[in-house]
Design a protein around this motif. Structure first.
Motif, mmCIF file in Angstrom:
data_model
loop_
_atom_site.group_PDB
_atom_site.id
_atom_site.type_symbol
_atom_site.label_atom_id
_atom_site.label_comp_id
_atom_site.label_asym_id
_atom_site.label_seq_id
_atom_site.Cartn_x
_atom_site.Cartn_y
_atom_site.Cartn_z
ATOM 1 N N PHE A 46 -5.823 16.494 -8.048
ATOM 2 C CA PHE A 46 -5.764 17.755 -7.318
ATOM 3 C C PHE A 46 -5.589 17.561 -5.823
ATOM 4 C CE2 PHE A 46 -10.029 16.305 -8.213
ATOM 5 C CZ PHE A 46 -10.602 16.225 -6.966
ATOM 6 N N TRP A 47 -5.431 16.312 -5.399
ATOM 7 C CA TRP A 47 -5.265 16.014 -3.975
ATOM 8 C C TRP A 47 -3.764 15.976 -3.690
ATOM 9 C CZ3 TRP A 47 -9.923 16.355 -1.947
ATOM 10 C CH2 TRP A 47 -10.165 15.923 -0.639
ATOM 11 N N PRO A 48 -3.315 16.547 -2.575
ATOM 12 C CA PRO A 48 -1.859 16.714 -2.417
ATOM 13 C C PRO A 48 -1.090 15.415 -2.279
ATOM 14 C CG PRO A 48 -3.033 17.380 -0.419
ATOM 15 C CD PRO A 48 -4.073 17.158 -1.470
ATOM 16 N N GLU A 49 -1.684 14.391 -1.748
ATOM 17 C CA GLU A 49 -0.979 13.114 -1.574
ATOM 18 C C GLU A 49 -2.021 12.014 -1.380
ATOM 19 O OE1 GLU A 49 0.990 12.598 2.321
ATOM 20 O OE2 GLU A 49 0.477 14.694 2.702
ATOM 21 N N PRO A 50 -1.587 10.768 -1.422
ATOM 22 C CA PRO A 50 -2.557 9.672 -1.297
ATOM 23 C C PRO A 50 -3.277 9.706 0.051
ATOM 24 C CG PRO A 50 -0.439 8.855 -2.067
ATOM 25 C CD PRO A 50 -0.226 10.281 -1.655
ATOM 26 N N GLU A 51 -4.549 9.432 -0.008
ATOM 27 C CA GLU A 51 -5.383 9.465 1.188
ATOM 28 C C GLU A 51 -6.002 8.099 1.435
ATOM 29 O OE1 GLU A 51 -7.709 12.596 2.177
ATOM 30 O OE2 GLU A 51 -9.312 11.422 3.077
ATOM 31 N N ASP A 87 -2.733 -1.656 4.924
ATOM 32 C CA ASP A 87 -1.661 -2.648 4.729
ATOM 33 C C ASP A 87 -1.481 -2.969 3.245
ATOM 34 O OD1 ASP A 87 -1.358 -2.719 7.451
ATOM 35 O OD2 ASP A 87 -2.396 -4.642 7.726
ATOM 36 N N GLY A 88 -2.601 -3.118 2.535
ATOM 37 C CA GLY A 88 -2.532 -3.451 1.115
ATOM 38 C C GLY A 88 -1.889 -2.339 0.303
ATOM 39 N N ALA A 89 -2.201 -1.097 0.648
ATOM 40 C CA ALA A 89 -1.624 0.042 -0.073
ATOM 41 C C ALA A 89 -0.115 0.113 0.150
ATOM 42 C CB ALA A 89 -2.297 1.339 0.373
ATOM 43 N N ALA A 90 0.325 -0.239 1.360
ATOM 44 C CA ALA A 90 1.765 -0.245 1.638
ATOM 45 C C ALA A 90 2.449 -1.368 0.864
ATOM 46 C CB ALA A 90 1.999 -0.405 3.144
ATOM 47 N N ARG A 91 1.851 -2.549 0.921
ATOM 48 C CA ARG A 91 2.486 -3.724 0.328
ATOM 49 C C ARG A 91 2.505 -3.646 -1.193
ATOM 50 N NH1 ARG A 91 -1.111 -7.822 1.224
ATOM 51 N NH2 ARG A 91 -1.040 -7.061 3.348
ATOM 52 N N HIS A 92 1.388 -3.253 -1.782
ATOM 53 C CA HIS A 92 1.261 -3.333 -3.242
ATOM 54 C C HIS A 92 1.628 -2.039 -3.961
ATOM 55 C CE1 HIS A 92 -0.572 -7.297 -3.063
ATOM 56 N NE2 HIS A 92 -1.355 -6.854 -2.104
ATOM 57 N N PHE A 93 1.476 -0.903 -3.279
ATOM 58 C CA PHE A 93 1.673 0.372 -3.975
ATOM 59 C C PHE A 93 2.748 1.246 -3.335
ATOM 60 C CE2 PHE A 93 -3.054 -0.520 -4.252
ATOM 61 C CZ PHE A 93 -2.934 -1.239 -5.427
ATOM 62 N N GLY A 94 3.340 0.789 -2.244
ATOM 63 C CA GLY A 94 4.384 1.581 -1.602
ATOM 64 C C GLY A 94 3.882 2.847 -0.929
ATOM 65 N N ILE A 95 2.582 2.888 -0.642
ATOM 66 C CA ILE A 95 2.014 4.046 0.065
ATOM 67 C C ILE A 95 2.052 3.711 1.551
ATOM 68 C CG2 ILE A 95 -0.073 5.435 0.418
ATOM 69 C CD1 ILE A 95 -0.775 4.706 -2.555
ATOM 70 N N THR A 96 3.025 4.271 2.268
ATOM 71 C CA THR A 96 3.320 3.748 3.605
ATOM 72 C C THR A 96 2.874 4.636 4.751
ATOM 73 O OG1 THR A 96 5.519 4.712 3.445
ATOM 74 C CG2 THR A 96 5.287 2.402 2.791
ATOM 75 N N ALA A 97 2.526 5.891 4.513
ATOM 76 C CA ALA A 97 2.051 6.746 5.618
ATOM 77 C C ALA A 97 1.026 7.726 5.075
ATOM 78 C CB ALA A 97 3.216 7.483 6.280
ATOM 79 N N PRO A 98 -0.129 7.228 4.645
ATOM 80 C CA PRO A 98 -1.110 8.115 3.994
ATOM 81 C C PRO A 98 -1.755 9.072 4.989
ATOM 82 C CG PRO A 98 -2.071 5.962 4.354
ATOM 83 C CD PRO A 98 -0.613 5.851 4.756
ATOM 84 N N ILE A 99 -2.388 10.093 4.432
ATOM 85 C CA ILE A 99 -3.238 10.960 5.241
ATOM 86 C C ILE A 99 -4.669 10.432 5.205
ATOM 87 C CG2 ILE A 99 -1.849 13.026 4.875
ATOM 88 C CD1 ILE A 99 -4.032 13.899 2.787
#
Lengths: 170, 182
Positions: free
Chosen positions: B98-103, B128-140
């Motif tokens: 229910f969260w709009p995007e990765p936080e 950094d880990g979320a960007a490298r491993h999961f492609g989450i590059t600009a979280p809120i």
């Protein structure tokens, strides 16, 4: 991974992302979910689903979903929530799936699994005094009352234990 | 996600990467981490991030965020002090359905870790880990307006105020982290 449990009519498997709709439907039903902390909003049902999956990951056992004819109709398993007195055999069923002996059939599979896979000689459960359906089911599974405790929510509940290894007649 | 590892009872563990920094180890949650989490949520320090919670409700929250690793493929890492082996907090990606995007979120459990840059080190490693491993590059990051310590850290990490939003848990300020290369 934890293998599916199968019975004559049912398959019990670990919950996953497919099960959000079933959890939401059950927990949106205030009457059906009144002994399960319901009713819950869809986001709270998602948290419940995630917590059930996390319980398997953290403790190595948990609450399976019950499939019949390819549809999820409920859940059954063993929860051991920290901060709550002891573990419990637990089950939930969508209203349309009630009255067909499904909770008993699923519970027998879980008890057998607890005996063979977890090595537990018995499994406990507890319920509110007014939950007569739970009491009847527990007794049909060979459960006997062990003690009565006041739970952290201030409600007194009987605690029952069921054998995992003995054959119990219905 | 398909889990690659299993615990002693054959139930799956998340296929989660382990991250290391100079002082910290970030690894997926396990049951032995729960006491540190519950201890934090029993304390008044937790008031700005959903607490305080009794032990049962803390267990619901802990197991729910653990389960998110399976539902989403990413989640919170436990933050371990490499020198002492003590669990000092958690950092990672919170993203219930229910969260709009990765936080990007972080919690440092005790006062004794303040002022050493530990929260910055943990949160940056998780970002950094979320960007490298999961492609989450600009979280809120959603932060309560009164949580000045977390706001200051978000700003030190280069995050910018990006309005407010009404979460299921109440109104929060929204910060947007800068694009991190994957």
């Amino acid at each position: 991974m934890t293998a599916d449990l199968t019975t004559a009519r049912l398959t019990l498997r670990m919950p996953d992302a497919r099960d959000h709709a079933s959890y939401s439907a059950f927990f949106a039903d205030a009457e059906a979910s009144r002994f399960y902390g319901g009713p819950l909003l869809p986001y709270q049902a998602w948290e419940r689903l995630a917590a059930d999956i996390g319980h398997f990951m953290l403790k190595g056992f948990g609450r399976f979903v019950i499939e019949k004819d390819g549809q999820v109709i409920g859940g059954c398993g063993i929860l051991d929530v920290d901060g709550w007195p002891g573990h419990e055999l637990t089950w939930w069923l969508l209203p349309a799936a009630r009255g067909q002996g499904i909770a008993q059939e699923a519970s027998r599979a879980v008890l057998a699994w607890a005996g063979t896979e977890l090595g537990w000689p018995r499994v406990e459960t507890h319920f509110r005094d007014e939950n007569t359906a739970a009491r009847r089911l527990t007794e049909s599974l060979g459960g006997t009352k062990q003690r009565r405790e006041t739970f952290p929510d201030g409600i007194d509940r009987d605690i029952y234990a069921m054998p995992t290894t003995e054959k119990v007649s219905a | 996600m398909i889990a690659a590892q299993h615990n002693m009872r054959g139930t799956p563990l998340p296929d989660a990467p382990v991250l290391k920094t100079a002082r910290l180890l970030l690894r997926p949650p396990q049951l032995s981490d729960f006491d540190a989490f519950a201890g934090f949520y029993a304390s008044p320090r937790s008031a700005m991030i959903g607490g305080p919670l009794d032990r049962k409700d803390a267990y619901s929250g802990f197991s729910s965020t653990a389960g998110q690793w399976f539902l989403k493929g990413y989640g919170f890492w436990e933050v371990i002090d490499r020198e002492s082996g003590v669990n000092i907090g958690r950092a990672g990606i919170y993203h219930p359905d229910f969260w709009p995007e990765p936080e990007l979120g972080w919690i440092i459990y005790g006062d004794s870790h303040e002022g050493r840059g530990i929260a910055m080190e943990a949160a940056t490693a998780a970002r950094d880990g979320a960007a490298r491993h999961f492609g989450i590059t600009a979280p809120i990051s959603s932060i309560e307006a009164t949580n000045s310590r977390s706001i200051a850290l978000a700003e030190r990490m280069g995050a910018r105020r990006d309005g407010e939003w009404e979460t299921p848990y109440g109104p929060m300020l929204r910060f947007r982290h800068p694009q991190v290369s994957a």
